[in-house]
Design an enzyme around this catalytic site. Structure first.
Site, short mmCIF file in Angstrom:
data_model
loop_
_atom_site.label_atom_id
_atom_site.label_comp_id
_atom_site.label_asym_id
_atom_site.label_seq_id
_atom_site.Cartn_x
_atom_site.Cartn_y
_atom_site.Cartn_z
N ALA A 10 0.80 -1.23 0.00
CA ALA A 10 0.00 0.00 0.00
C ALA A 10 0.84 1.28 0.00
O ALA A 10 0.32 2.35 -0.27
CB ALA A 10 -0.94 0.00 1.20
N ARG A 15 10.45 7.62 -2.44
CA ARG A 15 11.85 7.72 -2.88
C ARG A 15 12.07 7.29 -4.32
O ARG A 15 13.12 7.54 -4.89
CB ARG A 15 12.73 6.90 -1.93
CG ARG A 15 12.94 7.58 -0.58
CD ARG A 15 13.55 6.65 0.44
NE ARG A 15 12.58 5.71 0.98
CZ ARG A 15 12.88 4.74 1.85
NH1 ARG A 15 14.12 4.58 2.24
NH2 ARG A 15 11.93 3.94 2.30
N GLY A 101 5.70 -6.17 -0.62
CA GLY A 101 5.63 -6.03 -2.08
C GLY A 101 6.90 -5.45 -2.68
O GLY A 101 7.09 -5.49 -3.89
N GLY A 137 14.78 -2.54 10.86
CA GLY A 137 14.44 -2.92 12.22
C GLY A 137 15.49 -3.91 12.74
O GLY A 137 15.89 -4.82 12.02
N TYR A 363 10.12 -5.71 -48.10
CA TYR A 363 8.98 -5.79 -47.17
C TYR A 363 8.04 -6.90 -47.60
O TYR A 363 7.53 -6.90 -48.73
CB TYR A 363 8.21 -4.46 -47.11
CG TYR A 363 6.94 -4.61 -46.30
CD1 TYR A 363 7.01 -4.87 -44.93
CD2 TYR A 363 5.68 -4.56 -46.90
CE1 TYR A 363 5.85 -5.07 -44.18
CE2 TYR A 363 4.52 -4.75 -46.15
CZ TYR A 363 4.62 -5.00 -44.79
OH TYR A 363 3.49 -5.21 -44.06
N SER A 402 14.61 -8.18 -58.79
CA SER A 402 14.82 -7.05 -57.88
C SER A 402 13.84 -5.91 -58.16
O SER A 402 13.40 -5.74 -59.29
CB SER A 402 16.25 -6.53 -58.03
OG SER A 402 17.14 -7.53 -57.64
N ALA A 420 12.71 -7.96 -63.12
CA ALA A 420 13.09 -6.87 -62.21
C ALA A 420 12.33 -5.59 -62.54
O ALA A 420 12.04 -5.32 -63.70
CB ALA A 420 14.59 -6.63 -62.29
C1 UD1 Z 1 9.95 -2.36 7.45
C2 UD1 Z 1 10.02 -2.91 8.87
C3 UD1 Z 1 11.50 -3.05 9.26
C4 UD1 Z 1 12.21 -3.92 8.27
C5 UD1 Z 1 12.02 -3.41 6.83
C6 UD1 Z 1 12.54 -4.42 5.83
C7 UD1 Z 1 8.08 -2.17 10.13
C8 UD1 Z 1 7.54 -1.20 11.12
N1 UD1 Z 1 9.36 -2.03 9.77
O1 UD1 Z 1 10.49 -1.06 7.45
O2 UD1 Z 1 11.60 -3.63 10.55
O3 UD1 Z 1 13.58 -3.98 8.56
O4 UD1 Z 1 10.61 -3.22 6.53
O5 UD1 Z 1 12.49 -3.96 4.51
O6 UD1 Z 1 7.36 -3.07 9.73
N2 UD1 Z 1 3.24 -0.71 3.82
C9 UD1 Z 1 1.86 -0.72 3.72
N3 UD1 Z 1 1.13 0.12 4.50
C10 UD1 Z 1 1.70 0.95 5.40
C11 UD1 Z 1 3.12 0.96 5.51
C12 UD1 Z 1 3.85 0.11 4.70
O7 UD1 Z 1 1.30 -1.46 2.93
O8 UD1 Z 1 0.96 1.65 6.09
C13 UD1 Z 1 4.02 -1.62 2.98
C14 UD1 Z 1 4.93 -0.88 2.00
O9 UD1 Z 1 4.24 -0.65 0.77
C15 UD1 Z 1 6.07 -1.87 1.83
C16 UD1 Z 1 6.12 -2.61 3.16
O10 UD1 Z 1 4.86 -2.40 3.79
O11 UD1 Z 1 5.84 -2.78 0.78
C17 UD1 Z 1 7.22 -2.09 4.07
O12 UD1 Z 1 6.99 -0.73 4.36
P1 UD1 Z 1 8.16 0.34 4.45
O13 UD1 Z 1 7.57 1.66 4.74
O14 UD1 Z 1 9.04 0.22 3.28
O15 UD1 Z 1 8.88 -0.20 5.78
P2 UD1 Z 1 10.36 0.00 6.21
O16 UD1 Z 1 10.54 1.36 6.77
O17 UD1 Z 1 11.24 -0.40 5.10
CA CA Z 2 11.04 -0.84 2.71
#
Ligand code: UD1
Ligand code: CA
Length: 455
Positions: A10, A15, A101, A137, A363, A402, A420
């Site tokens: 979602a 970035r 994702g 994390g 062609y 040709s 030709a």
């Molecule tokens: C997250 C983890 C972190 C881990 C890292 C690995 C948490 C709080 N942190 O951090 O521990 O090391 O992934 O890549 O879980 N997403 C949603 N809805 C939201 C927020 C995020 O669907 O409200 C989805 C994003 O689209 C993405 C995934 O969750 O596909 C991870 O979210 P992202 O914001 O990239 O988390 P990180 O800060 O990378």
């Molecule tokens: Ca991420």
């Protein structure tokens, strides 16, 4: 016990600096999310739910798979909140595997190991040791497993020094997850509901949390920007080429080939530099692809030789064909065996039978060419009258001189010869010479134009 897979997709992907939602950015020709979905297909999960939000309709339209259960997360309030949106349709008796994702290089084998090594009523986090763990994390361990996960922004200096990180892949029983998610708060530096806080809740519930390590950090890399996308592309290309080399395919340089789809190769195939394969491509035994070729959705028979610099799309070839340099085969180009297509030749929606040659500047469209035909340089099948397409038929053994225009619909008989420079508008009989030319004349004493002196 059934398996539910929840894919978090979602987020906006700020970035990436792109109008395209992050999970639709292309890796090896497919959206990031499609790679994660392929992984879940390999695990034969009985329930796959994608949590979508940002660019929602575009994401759903790009992946029109009726097997996907879609859960909308209207506001991105964190990964824990995202999983919550998927829970209403998740069967209580299932195990839940949560994937991101934006982590497209995960291999099914790693997830199979995670599933096999975790008792069904316990929990697991896929982790990895990172040279530079910044942004991830951190995994806080005790003697008997993982105690909690601390996000970078909430970590103490000591915790920041931990190099084992959360890949975002989490496995646990659905009924317990449902309870823990209900207990999440958002009192943290980002004001979000963190999925990672579920680990501490599990430990408090006396459920063991296994920290299972992935083999490589490349496999679990998250894609957040275009630089990481390009790095992942190279890593995936290397993986695809390594597998083909194991099967016996030769490459002049494994770093200078791109596979955006599925490439199936027979024995003794050799691929020179800068070959790009898109969609489903099949190369028969002994096929040689010389440098700089784009080959899309095509099937090449055994011992085909593709010279440098061709664009080949939707074509089918029998054995021992020779193409290019500088040829363009368009969808519906069907070549039988021993067919030669030379430079600056375009063939579309046409059949060319055994041993025929179309070697220069030509062609061919909507045409049936028989066997043993020689099509001379600069031949054009005039297949389009401005409104409709028409067919041309050239019989076995015919010889087209040709610079001939074959104005379709028209048929050239077997063994016919076309002189030709002819513009052929009516059928030409078998075994005869047919030609259509203006009378050649020479004008004696003709004065060439000269520029006037304006000074
Ligand atoms: C997250 C983890 C972190 C881990 C890292 C690995 C948490 C709080 N942190 O951090 O521990 O090391 O992934 O890549 O879980 N997403 C949603 N809805 C939201 C927020 C995020 O669907 O409200 C989805 C994003 O689209 C993405 C995934 O969750 O596909 C991870 O979210 P992202 O914001 O990239 O988390 P990180 O800060 O990378
Ligand atoms: Ca991420």
């Amino acid at each position: 016990m059934g398996l539910s897979i929840i894919i978090l997709a979602a987020g906006q992907g700020t970035r990436m600096r792109s109008d395209l939602p992050k999970v639709l950015q292309l890796l090896a020709g497919k959206p990031l999310l499609a790679h994660v979905l392929a992984c879940s297909t390999a695990l034969a999960a009985d329930d796959v739910c994608v949590v979508y939000g940002h660019g929602g309709e575009a994401v759903q339209a790009a992946l029109p798979d009726p097997a996907i259960r879609w859960a909308l997360q209207a506001e991105q309030s964190g990964t824990g909140h995202a999983v919550q949106q998927a829970m209403p349709g998740t069967p209580d008796g299932n195990r839940v595997l949560i994937l991101a994702g934006d982590v497209p290089l995960l291999r099914p084998a790693t997830l199979e190991r995670l599933l096999a090594d975790t008792p069904k009523d316990e929990m697991a986090v896929l982790t990895v040791d990172m040279e530079d763990p910044t942004g991830y994390g951190r995994i806080v361990r005790a003697k008997d497993g993982v105690q909690c996960i601390v996000e970078q922004n909430d970590a103490s200096d000591e915790q920041c020094g931990i190099r084992e990180i959360n890949t975002g892949v989490i496995l646990c029983p659905a009924d317990k997850l449902r309870n823990w998610l209900a207990g999440l708060g958002n009192e943290n530096s980002q004001g979000e509901y963190y999925l990672t806080d579920v680990i501490a809740l599990a430990v408090a519930d006396n459920v063991k949390v296994h920290g299972i390590k992935a083999d490589s950090s490349v496999e679990v890399m998250g894609i957040n920007d275009k630089k990481q996308l390009a790095e992942a592309e190279r890593a995936l290309q290397q993986r695809l080429v390594d597998e083909l080399m194991r099967q016996g395919v030769g490459f002049a340089d494994p770093a200078r080939v791109d596979i955006r789809g599925t490439l199936k190769c027979g024995k003794d195939v050799f691929i020179d530099i800068n070959a790009v394969f898109e969609g489903d491509v099949e190369l028969g035994d002994g096929t040689k692809i010389e440098s700089n070729n784009l080959i899309r959705d095509s099937k090449l028979g055994a011992n085909t030789l593709i010279h440098p610099n061709n664009h080949i799309e939707g074509a089918t070839m029998g054995t021992d064909c020779e193409i290019g340099p500088f040829a363009r085969l368009r969808p519906g180009a069907v070549l039988a065996n021993n067919v030669k297509v030379g430079n600056f030749v375009e063939i579309k929606n046409s059949n060319v039978a055994d041993g025929s040659k179309v070697n220069h500047l030509t062609y061919i469209g909507d045409t049936e060419i028989g066997s043993g035909v020689n099509v001379g340089a600069g031949t054009i099948t005039c297949n389009y009258d401005g409104a409709y397409k028409h067919k041309t038929k050239i019989g076995d053994g015919a010889f087209i001189g040709s610079g001939v225009e074959l104005v379709a619909p028209v048929e050239i008989g077997a063994g016919a010869t076309i002189g030709a420079g002819s513009t052929i508008t009516r059928n030409a009989p078998d075994e005869s010479l047919t030609l259509e030319r203006g009378k050649q004349k020479s004008i004696q004493g003709w004065v060439k134009p000269v520029k006037k002196d304006t000074k």
